[in-house]
Enzyme design. Structure first.
Site, mmCIF file in Angstrom:
data_model
loop_
_atom_site.group_PDB
_atom_site.id
_atom_site.type_symbol
_atom_site.label_atom_id
_atom_site.label_comp_id
_atom_site.label_asym_id
_atom_site.label_seq_id
_atom_site.Cartn_x
_atom_site.Cartn_y
_atom_site.Cartn_z
ATOM 1 N N LYS A 146 -9.478 2.222 -3.247
ATOM 2 C CA LYS A 146 -9.900 1.594 -1.989
ATOM 3 C C LYS A 146 -11.286 2.095 -1.576
ATOM 4 C CE LYS A 146 -7.964 0.998 2.705
ATOM 5 N NZ LYS A 146 -6.742 1.284 3.497
ATOM 6 N N CYS B 100 -5.928 -3.315 1.694
ATOM 7 C CA CYS B 100 -5.799 -3.271 3.157
ATOM 8 C C CYS B 100 -7.142 -3.451 3.870
ATOM 9 C CB CYS B 100 -5.078 -1.989 3.573
ATOM 10 S SG CYS B 100 -4.429 -2.062 5.268
ATOM 11 N N GLU C 23 0.836 -1.205 0.000
ATOM 12 C CA GLU C 23 0.000 0.000 0.000
ATOM 13 C C GLU C 23 0.874 1.260 0.000
ATOM 14 O OE1 GLU C 23 -3.984 1.487 2.450
ATOM 15 O OE2 GLU C 23 -2.549 0.145 3.425
#
Length: 280
Positions: free
Chosen positions: A118, A155, A44
């Protein structure tokens, strides 16, 4: 397209500046290519520290456009040089005031196939991401790459089953999950959730975590990156919990069809019964 794909991932320590961080990942990618890898993914916001440990407007400076920013252009050149597909996660700016936690998927010829932003944005101690990022708005794309159909989940997304399933329904064979997660409760979940997602959705997952402690906070990123197959089994050893590491593993994509014949989860789904799940 061959069933056997040699895939790579990198878990890395922060070097202190973007130039040396990118250069380090370029060398890992070249080594992976020398070892026969055809796809590689990075962690990330790989070209920056995990700045979300603090809330400070100074850290908007890490943001850059995608695909026209310097890091993505450099990764396109690297893809052409190595002949590898590259999953390149960065802090994206898309015009004044619009910021996203993004990963570009670059094909082996250097073409940017698209991006994933995301969806799920945490806001808890040490992970102040809502200060920086808007929620993703590009859906759950699956990219038809030189090595197969590749998806991305980033994540905190991994705690939410809906996106994993959306990627499977769109045909994903391999999903990269670039992350920055630290010791504590999540260390237990780290080796539970992603194998479970691989089983439930019957594809391979590449789980990538940062490693080491960075100067912006006291989060101890514990690495332990891995590949997991559609039966929930680790492919080779899990990476170190302390040291930087390049993993290169052979993934038999033919296993996906075998597993889906044995466990017909997609056939036996009941979307007609799930309408209540999308109510707030």
């Amino acid at each position: 397209m061959p069933d056997l794909v040699r895939a790579a991932l990198v878990q890395a320590t922060w070097t202190g500046d973007t130039e040396s961080m990118i250069a380090k990942h370029e060398e890992h990618a070249r080594e992976a290519a020398r070892r026969g890898a055809r796809i590689i993914g990075f962690q990330e916001v790989f070209n920056a520290p995990y700045f979300c440990q603090v809330q400070d407007p100074e850290h908007y400076r890490w943001a850059e456009p995608v695909p026209d920013g310097p890091t993505t252009r450099r990764m396109c050149r690297l893809a052409r040089e190595t002949g590898m597909v590259i999953v390149s996660p960065v802090f994206e700016t898309d015009g004044s005031g619009f910021y996203y936690n993004t990963a570009a998927v670059i094909d082996a010829d250097g073409t940017v196939l698209g991006t994933y932003r995301k969806h799920h944005i945490p806001q808890v101690q040490g992970f102040w991401e809502k200060y920086y990022f808007r929620p993703g708005n590009l859906g759950w794309p699956v990219f038809d790459t030189a090595v197969g159909k590749v998806g991305v989940y980033i994540c905190y997304d991994r705690h939410f089953p809906e996106g994993w399933r959306a990627l499977g329904l769109a045909g994903a064979q391999l999903v990269y999950n670039p992350s920055a997660t630290s010791r504590g409760l999540s260390a237990y979940l780290w080796q539970l959730e992603q194998p479970a997602a691989a089983v439930a959705n019957e594809y391979f997952v590449a789980a990538i975590n940062r490693v080491g402690t960075e100067e912006l906070g006291d989060n101890d990123f514990y690495g332990t990156s891995y590949f997991v197959d559609p039966r929930g089994r680790f492919v080779g050893d899990v990476a170190s919990d302390k040291d930087e590491e390049l993993l290169v593993r052979d993934l038999d994509l033919g296993l996906i069809d075998e597993v889906r014949r044995q466990w017909a989860f997609y056939r036996d789904r009941r979307p007609d019964a799930y309408q209540g799940l999308v109510q707030p």
